[in-house]
Design an enzyme around this catalytic site. Sequence first.
Site, PDB file in Angstrom:
ATOM      1  N   LYS A 299     -14.554  39.445  -3.335  1.00 58.29           N
ATOM      2  CA  LYS A 299     -14.328  38.205  -4.068  1.00 58.29           C
ATOM      3  C   LYS A 299     -15.200  38.055  -5.313  1.00 58.29           C
ATOM      4  CE  LYS A 299     -11.161  35.873  -1.671  1.00 58.29           C
ATOM      5  NZ  LYS A 299      -9.942  35.308  -2.288  1.00 58.29           N
TER       6      LYS A 299
ATOM      7  N   SER B 203     -11.734  44.527   3.421  1.00 53.96           N
ATOM      8  CA  SER B 203     -11.925  43.547   2.354  1.00 53.96           C
ATOM      9  C   SER B 203     -13.194  42.726   2.465  1.00 53.96           C
ATOM     10  CB  SER B 203     -10.710  42.618   2.280  1.00 53.96           C
ATOM     11  OG  SER B 203     -10.500  41.965   3.525  1.00 53.96           O
TER      12      SER B 203
END
Length: 411
Positions: free
Chosen positions: A65, A313
């Site tokens: 992110k 992720s």
Amino acid sequence: MSTTASPARPSAADPVGPADVAAAARVLEGVVLRTPVESSRALSALAGGPVLLKCENLQRAGSFKIRGAYVRMARLTDEEKARGVVAASAGNHAQGVALAARLLGVQATVYMPVGAALPKVAATREYGATVEHHGASVDEALDAARRHSERTGAVLIHPFDHADVVAGQGTVALEILEQVPDVRTVVVPVGGGGLAAGIVAALADRPDVQVIGVQAAGAAAYPASLAAGHPLPAGRLATMADGIAVGRPGDVPFAILAGHHVPVRTVSEEDLSRALLLVAERAKMLVEPSGAAGVAALMAGLEVATPAVVVLSGGNIDPLVLLRVVRHGLASAGRYLQMRVRIDDRPGALAALLADLAATGGNVMHVGHVRTALDLGIDEVEIGVQVETRGPDHCARVLEHLRAAGYRIEA
């Protein structure tokens, strides 16, 4: 699972393309880590060819992110930066925004759901952001963040629905191309779709590489949305994978994924549990449930062209969630046997049961003792037992041994 969708191809209508991702990579030079790829023998055996893990769980702030958040914020004007930024997240985007804001000298406010994991809340505050709690979901927190933006003038940093954010996330794919030049498939977790869309955008001029998205079945807005041709809300969100529990696809990522006919598969909670356990045991990696979604898809039978790269992720998992998920994963993998056994209510009966269990090689983890119930005889007790085993075959042998000894068992 299998997929027959065609690989991504360039589209002039794409809101983000390879040049945008390349430009984002220049913005991120010296800011993000070039995370490693690690081979996985276990997954390679399942896929019938090389499978590698792209370890964004080792990225700064614990997930990919930071890439999109920093690119979006770095491109704000000085006047916009002076007004500050606001975001909404269950944890990973919150930390990415907070860290990017600190690096850029921008004041950040982050709205998080009331039930957000405490370690993620603490990390967001430690990066310097102000945390406000609102609502039970990311979507409700995002509504509050939008109102905050309208009220104060702070710039909303959306977790996935902005071209700059998508371009930043796509830099993951540029690293993959350098690390695995002959890659044929990239498997990526999908929530709002920013990461998957960024990877598709980066690979738009590589029709030989297919991107496959994976969502948790309990929070899967994309399959129905892709079938309908426009974003649809998922309805109820019920998954341990809070990092991809998003109620509606973003317009920008949806346009990219739909335009390139990217397939999005779903995985169950049991699949996610088993995947997290495999990554921990075999790859020696700590990931959150959403970060293991791609691994879960391969374990559930997804067929891919190899070499394949699975994106891990994120690794920001609440230790309490980790404890529950590991237990669930062990049970799903047949490593725990839970059963209820009725025995005579007499001295030594429980000791005899435990001795018989010990003889099978099962390790007793927990024992519950029920002496009073409507369906119990006056001379019976029910014993609830949780036994650690060596796998499904061992479970079957334990049950066979006990039943042969005359025990009445419900497993």
